[in-house]
Design an enzyme around this catalytic site. Sequence first.
Site, PDB file in Angstrom:
ATOM      1  N   GLY A   1       0.729  -0.974  -0.187  1.00  0.00           N
ATOM      2  CA  GLY A   1       0.006   0.102  -0.031  1.00  0.00           C
ATOM      3  C   GLY A   1       0.850   1.229   0.043  1.00  0.00           C
ATOM      4  O   GLY A   1       2.239   1.135   0.099  1.00  0.00           O
TER       5      GLY A   1
ATOM      6  N   GLN B   1       3.320   9.874   1.306  1.00  0.00           N
ATOM      7  CA  GLN B   1       4.360   9.151   1.325  1.00  0.00           C
ATOM      8  C   GLN B   1       5.141   9.750  -0.115  1.00  0.00           C
ATOM      9  O   GLN B   1       6.320   9.536  -0.312  1.00  0.00           O
ATOM     10  CB  GLN B   1       4.461   7.761   1.051  1.00  0.00           C
ATOM     11  CG  GLN B   1       4.191   6.984   2.668  1.00  0.00           C
ATOM     12  CD  GLN B   1       3.888   5.816   2.482  1.00  0.00           C
ATOM     13  OE1 GLN B   1       2.945   4.938   2.210  1.00  0.00           O
ATOM     14  NE2 GLN B   1       5.219   4.965   2.650  1.00  0.00           N
TER      15      GLN B   1
ATOM     16  N   CYS C   1       7.709  -0.674   5.852  1.00  0.00           N
ATOM     17  CA  CYS C   1       7.548   0.536   5.139  1.00  0.00           C
ATOM     18  C   CYS C   1       8.085   0.882   4.202  1.00  0.00           C
ATOM     19  O   CYS C   1       9.560   1.248   4.331  1.00  0.00           O
ATOM     20  CB  CYS C   1       7.122   1.533   6.008  1.00  0.00           C
ATOM     21  SG  CYS C   1       6.264   3.173   5.392  1.00  0.00           S
ATOM     22  N   LEU C   2       7.628   1.451   2.710  1.00  0.00           N
ATOM     23  CA  LEU C   2       8.456   2.009   1.854  1.00  0.00           C
ATOM     24  C   LEU C   2       8.967   3.498   2.184  1.00  0.00           C
ATOM     25  O   LEU C   2      10.101   3.690   1.559  1.00  0.00           O
ATOM     26  CB  LEU C   2       7.507   2.327   0.528  1.00  0.00           C
ATOM     27  CG  LEU C   2       6.943   1.054   0.103  1.00  0.00           C
ATOM     28  CD1 LEU C   2       5.917   1.525  -1.100  1.00  0.00           C
ATOM     29  CD2 LEU C   2       7.878  -0.053  -0.583  1.00  0.00           C
TER      30      LEU C   2
ATOM     31  N   HIS D   1      -2.015   0.557   9.001  1.00  0.00           N
ATOM     32  CA  HIS D   1      -0.814   1.129   8.700  1.00  0.00           C
ATOM     33  C   HIS D   1      -0.834   2.473   7.596  1.00  0.00           C
ATOM     34  O   HIS D   1      -0.189   3.282   7.786  1.00  0.00           O
ATOM     35  CB  HIS D   1       0.212   0.055   7.965  1.00  0.00           C
ATOM     36  CG  HIS D   1       1.554   0.453   7.575  1.00  0.00           C
ATOM     37  ND1 HIS D   1       2.846   0.126   8.226  1.00  0.00           N
ATOM     38  CD2 HIS D   1       1.926   1.344   6.651  1.00  0.00           C
ATOM     39  CE1 HIS D   1       3.604   0.907   7.475  1.00  0.00           C
ATOM     40  NE2 HIS D   1       3.272   1.286   6.620  1.00  0.00           N
ATOM     41  N   GLU D   2      -1.725   1.944   6.769  1.00  0.00           N
ATOM     42  CA  GLU D   2      -1.617   3.007   5.331  1.00  0.00           C
ATOM     43  C   GLU D   2      -2.520   4.399   6.195  1.00  0.00           C
ATOM     44  O   GLU D   2      -2.164   5.364   5.715  1.00  0.00           O
ATOM     45  CB  GLU D   2      -2.505   2.508   4.288  1.00  0.00           C
ATOM     46  CG  GLU D   2      -1.726   1.567   3.503  1.00  0.00           C
ATOM     47  CD  GLU D   2      -0.235   1.784   3.297  1.00  0.00           C
ATOM     48  OE1 GLU D   2       0.175   2.847   3.137  1.00  0.00           O
ATOM     49  OE2 GLU D   2       0.536   0.943   3.445  1.00  0.00           O
TER      50      GLU D   2
ATOM     51  N   HIS E   1      -0.370   6.675   8.054  1.00  0.00           N
ATOM     52  CA  HIS E   1       0.276   7.765   7.107  1.00  0.00           C
ATOM     53  C   HIS E   1      -0.361   8.963   6.977  1.00  0.00           C
ATOM     54  O   HIS E   1       0.210  10.088   6.785  1.00  0.00           O
ATOM     55  CB  HIS E   1       0.557   7.188   5.904  1.00  0.00           C
ATOM     56  CG  HIS E   1       1.862   6.177   5.780  1.00  0.00           C
ATOM     57  ND1 HIS E   1       3.304   6.615   6.152  1.00  0.00           N
ATOM     58  CD2 HIS E   1       1.975   4.781   5.555  1.00  0.00           C
ATOM     59  CE1 HIS E   1       4.113   5.314   5.852  1.00  0.00           C
ATOM     60  NE2 HIS E   1       3.359   4.463   5.721  1.00  0.00           N
TER      61      HIS E   1
HETATM   62 NI    NI Z   1       4.143   2.613   5.193  1.00  0.00          NI
END
Ligand code: NI
Length: 190
Positions: free
Chosen positions: A48, A53, A101-102, A143-144, A147
């Site tokens: 995701g 981000q 996480c990215l 999680h998403e 953000h």
């Molecule tokens: Ni993340």
Amino acid sequence: MIRPILKLGDPKLREPAHEVPRAQVASEKIRTLIDDLIDTMRDACGAGIAATQIGEPHRVCVIEVGENPRYPYKPKIPLTVLINPRLTPLTEETFANYEGCLSVPNLRGVVNRFVGVRLEALDGNGMEIDRELWGLSAGTFQHELDHLDGLLFTDRVVDPASFTTWENFDLHHKAAFVQRVEALVSRFGA
Ligand code: NI
């Protein structure tokens, strides 16, 4: 278009995103943002990605889990576009999720997530979504959405001793975690 992903320490990751006004849900700007999020998530093999981000302060995120080399144990989630999403816990029970996480390269850590949440949002066509999410998939959505509030999983790690590189996750933590995941998935079907 694939966009650069902001990394830990970038102040923009910490800014809470703004609601998308109803009249702008179908706008060119938001449509392009959604397309860019999908391209960027798929390019980076993420489960995701949230607009924050890529430095866009709008409450938009996308989630998709197929055959994912980063998370081979994750149950599949079809491509899901969320605008102005809200989550409400359906239970007090949590599970220990090993997250990555990215925006946090080469780090994973254990975060407690609710096993069940109610999701309310608009989809990419402006249609209302109202449904329940359970198990590991519920953790992915939590999680998403974090953000969009300027939070990273690192903020929620209770025991900093759980931090691990991806290589050491595979070596030392993956087997036990996959067992826990399988138990969770068999209980909740997700
Ligand atoms: Ni993340």
